[in-house]
Write a protein that holds these residues in place. Structure first.
Motif, mmCIF file in Angstrom:
data_model
loop_
_atom_site.group_PDB
_atom_site.id
_atom_site.type_symbol
_atom_site.label_atom_id
_atom_site.label_comp_id
_atom_site.label_asym_id
_atom_site.label_seq_id
_atom_site.Cartn_x
_atom_site.Cartn_y
_atom_site.Cartn_z
ATOM 1 N N LEU A 91 4.142 3.163 3.847
ATOM 2 C CA LEU A 91 4.984 2.500 2.856
ATOM 3 C C LEU A 91 6.377 2.263 3.442
ATOM 4 C CD1 LEU A 91 4.057 4.649 -0.287
ATOM 5 C CD2 LEU A 91 3.115 2.408 0.367
ATOM 6 N N TRP A 92 6.988 1.173 2.997
ATOM 7 C CA TRP A 92 8.351 0.843 3.413
ATOM 8 C C TRP A 92 9.169 0.410 2.200
ATOM 9 C CZ3 TRP A 92 3.981 -0.828 5.983
ATOM 10 C CH2 TRP A 92 3.800 -0.352 7.299
ATOM 11 N N LEU A 93 10.470 0.335 2.394
ATOM 12 C CA LEU A 93 11.344 -0.248 1.388
ATOM 13 C C LEU A 93 11.661 -1.679 1.791
ATOM 14 C CD1 LEU A 93 13.926 2.640 0.773
ATOM 15 C CD2 LEU A 93 11.902 2.083 -0.588
ATOM 16 N N ASP A 94 11.562 -2.604 0.830
ATOM 17 C CA ASP A 94 11.950 -3.971 1.155
ATOM 18 C C ASP A 94 13.472 -4.092 1.136
ATOM 19 O OD1 ASP A 94 12.779 -4.176 -1.484
ATOM 20 O OD2 ASP A 94 11.062 -5.354 -2.129
ATOM 21 N N LYS A 95 13.966 -5.296 1.329
ATOM 22 C CA LYS A 95 15.406 -5.502 1.428
ATOM 23 C C LYS A 95 16.138 -5.069 0.167
ATOM 24 C CE LYS A 95 18.277 -8.800 3.853
ATOM 25 N NZ LYS A 95 18.311 -10.135 4.512
ATOM 26 N N ASP A 96 15.460 -5.145 -0.972
ATOM 27 C CA ASP A 96 16.085 -4.791 -2.250
ATOM 28 C C ASP A 96 15.848 -3.334 -2.639
ATOM 29 O OD1 ASP A 96 17.026 -7.439 -2.637
ATOM 30 O OD2 ASP A 96 15.019 -8.040 -3.326
ATOM 31 N N GLY A 97 15.157 -2.566 -1.776
ATOM 32 C CA GLY A 97 14.925 -1.158 -2.055
ATOM 33 C C GLY A 97 13.648 -0.861 -2.804
ATOM 34 N N ASN A 98 12.776 -1.842 -2.982
ATOM 35 C CA ASN A 98 11.496 -1.635 -3.668
ATOM 36 C C ASN A 98 10.427 -1.205 -2.672
ATOM 37 O OD1 ASN A 98 12.546 -2.669 -6.205
ATOM 38 N ND2 ASN A 98 12.424 -4.704 -5.269
ATOM 39 N N ILE A 99 9.527 -0.318 -3.096
ATOM 40 C CA ILE A 99 8.463 0.182 -2.223
ATOM 41 C C ILE A 99 7.390 -0.877 -2.031
ATOM 42 C CG2 ILE A 99 6.616 1.885 -1.998
ATOM 43 C CD1 ILE A 99 8.378 3.922 -3.303
ATOM 44 N N THR A 100 6.954 -1.045 -0.774
ATOM 45 C CA THR A 100 5.912 -2.016 -0.446
ATOM 46 C C THR A 100 5.051 -1.466 0.680
ATOM 47 O OG1 THR A 100 5.499 -4.271 0.385
ATOM 48 C CG2 THR A 100 7.485 -3.179 1.152
ATOM 49 N N ASN A 101 3.791 -1.928 0.768
ATOM 50 C CA ASN A 101 2.921 -1.530 1.870
ATOM 51 C C ASN A 101 2.833 -2.627 2.921
ATOM 52 O OD1 ASN A 101 1.431 -3.428 0.516
ATOM 53 N ND2 ASN A 101 -0.403 -2.163 0.298
ATOM 54 N N GLU A 102 3.731 -3.618 2.820
ATOM 55 C CA GLU A 102 3.755 -4.726 3.761
ATOM 56 C C GLU A 102 4.997 -4.622 4.656
ATOM 57 O OE1 GLU A 102 3.732 -9.643 3.794
ATOM 58 O OE2 GLU A 102 3.756 -8.530 1.908
ATOM 59 N N PHE A 103 4.779 -4.616 5.958
ATOM 60 C CA PHE A 103 5.879 -4.545 6.921
ATOM 61 C C PHE A 103 6.337 -5.960 7.248
ATOM 62 C CE2 PHE A 103 7.659 -4.446 11.178
ATOM 63 C CZ PHE A 103 8.470 -3.327 11.158
ATOM 64 N N ARG A 104 7.609 -6.272 6.936
ATOM 65 C CA ARG A 104 8.134 -7.610 7.170
ATOM 66 C C ARG A 104 9.484 -7.535 7.887
ATOM 67 N NH1 ARG A 104 8.131 -10.238 1.280
ATOM 68 N NH2 ARG A 104 9.583 -8.473 1.050
ATOM 69 N N GLU A 105 9.676 -8.426 8.857
ATOM 70 C CA GLU A 105 10.925 -8.470 9.615
ATOM 71 C C GLU A 105 12.120 -8.757 8.715
ATOM 72 O OE1 GLU A 105 11.677 -8.007 12.947
ATOM 73 O OE2 GLU A 105 9.656 -7.211 13.172
ATOM 74 N N GLU A 106 11.909 -9.556 7.683
ATOM 75 C CA GLU A 106 13.027 -9.933 6.804
ATOM 76 C C GLU A 106 13.510 -8.778 5.930
ATOM 77 O OE1 GLU A 106 9.262 -11.942 5.020
ATOM 78 O OE2 GLU A 106 10.093 -11.455 6.986
ATOM 79 N N ASP A 107 12.829 -7.639 5.966
ATOM 80 C CA ASP A 107 13.252 -6.480 5.170
ATOM 81 C C ASP A 107 14.132 -5.511 5.962
ATOM 82 O OD1 ASP A 107 12.029 -7.191 2.776
ATOM 83 O OD2 ASP A 107 10.098 -6.351 3.388
#
Length: 405
Positions: A223-239
């Protein structure tokens, strides 16, 4: 002072530069109002401001050169070796300091210095398109940054009686760094392969990276945090975001002590660094979840990896490919016993009998004896922001004899 310097590393237009400095010191101890304060053995205030230059770039880089050794479809030839820049000139540094020097009871000495440094026309490898001339970067004078901070040191003769003396000393420093200008009107530039990003308003060496948020207990996914701090299971460079952690430690210092009895001397010196972070690239391979199974794997996979639903773990399930995220970002602060020495100076009266030996000393010493750190790599004292199986500082023992004729 006023001086003018020239360097053949720069082009004709920027080869020469003039630097200046001015300083003022007031020894208050010599003033009449300080005469009664016998316990104050030193009291000085020093002010200084001035400029200096930096020429730390490769030789001859301002010249457009060609060289042999190239080939095209099997035929030998020559090709451009450097693109040249005759406008290349000195990096300018303007520094201002305020320093206080005090001594008390002829036993305690304290020094405090506050500084402000502004760097302009910084020498930097500026990225550019290969389409222009076949080079991906060029040396240029671009950007500006500031460094401001304070340094303090204290030395205390705890005991000074007859043949015995005991001294304690310590020092500490703090530095704040901020980029104020980049190049071509840009306000940010990501340093590829370093997990850092240069940005106006931020410091050099601050990590710009995806934030790891742990493992999903239900299925073992990362799990990661997106740019806005929400939990996601998707790894994205823009985050990627700034995580407020820097490779360049703002805090560092040291302390030590020495004891002397007649000709015997024992000393120990420690150094420390605080709030310094480093990306441990070794763990990327050692905790690879099967991706690099041909490498030695960490024992953390045995007790800290997700294996079944409900597990609370830090390492995802087998088969989940590791990513260059904050999971491998570690606190590289440390304290180290840098040097310890025991020595003996032979009595001067004894040496006089030889008529040609003025001093003789024997000693044993050890370096890098102990290190205290949370960093899991071999050595937290690295010169890079990414730790990649670097050979650690070795523990050294030595002994010797010094004779002065």
């Amino acid at each position: 002072s006023l001086r003018t310097d020239a360097s053949s590393r720069f082009g004709k237009e920027g080869r020469w530069a003039t630097f200046w400095s001015v300083g003022f010191m007031w020894n208050m101890r010599k003033e009449k109002f300080m005469q009664k304060a016998k316990w104050v053995t030193n009291a000085q205030i020093a002010l200084s401001t001035g400029t200096s230059g930096n020429s730390s770039i490769p030789d001859y880089d301002h010249l457009a050169l060609v060289g042999s050794g190239a080939n095209y479809v099997g035929s030998a030839g020559i090709a451009p070796m450097s693109q040249g820049n005759e406008k290349l000139g000195w990096e300018q540094l303007w520094t201002s300091n305020v320093a206080l020097h005090f001594g008390f009871f002829n036993r305690i000495n304290a020094d405090i210095e506050i500084y402000y440094k502004e760097t302009t026309n910084m020498l930097m490898l500026v990225p550019q398109s290969y389409v222009n001339n076949g080079f991906g970067t060029r040396w240029d004078n671009v950007g500006a940054m500031i460094n401001t901070g304070a340094e303090a040191s204290l030395s205390f003769d705890v005991l000074r009686i007859k043949d015995f003396a005991w001294n304690i000393n310590t020092n500490a420093s703090y530095n704040y760094n901020e980029i104020t200008e980049l190049y071509n009107g840009l306000d940010e530039y990501e340093m590829s392969g370093t997990s850092t990003k240069l940005r106006v308003g931020h410091s050099v060496g601050e990590f710009y990276i995806n934030r790891y948020a742990g493992v999903n207990p239900a299925n073992g996914d990362a799990l990661w945090l997106d740019k806005d701090g929400n939990i996601t299971n998707e790894f994205r460079e823009e985050d990627k975001v700034y995580v407020g952690k820097n490779f360049n430690a703002p805090w560092q210092g040291g302390f030590g002590t020495s004891l002397m009895y007649k000709g015997i001397s024992l000393s120990a010196n420690f150094s420390w660094v605080a709030d310094r972070w480093m990306f441990n690239n070794d763990r990327f391979f050692e905790e690879s979840n099967g991706l690099y199974s041909g490498y030695n794997q960490s024992k953390r996979l045995l007790y800290n990896r997700w294996k079944e639903p409900g597990d609370i773990a830090d390492i995802p399930r087998y088969g989940i490919t590791p990513k260059m995220d904050s999971r491998f970002l570690e606190d590289a602060s440390f304290m180290r016993l840098k040097n310890m020495m025991l020595s003996y100076d032979f009595p001067a009266q004894l040496l006089k009998k030889s008529r040609f030996i003025s001093r003789a000393r024997v000693y044993v010493q050890a370096q890098n004896l102990f290190t205290w750190t949370k960093f899991s790599g071999l050595d937290p004292e690295s010169s890079s922001n990414i730790y990649q199986a670097q050979y650690p500082m070795s523990r050294q023992y030595s002994c010797g004899v010094e004779i002065t004729f």
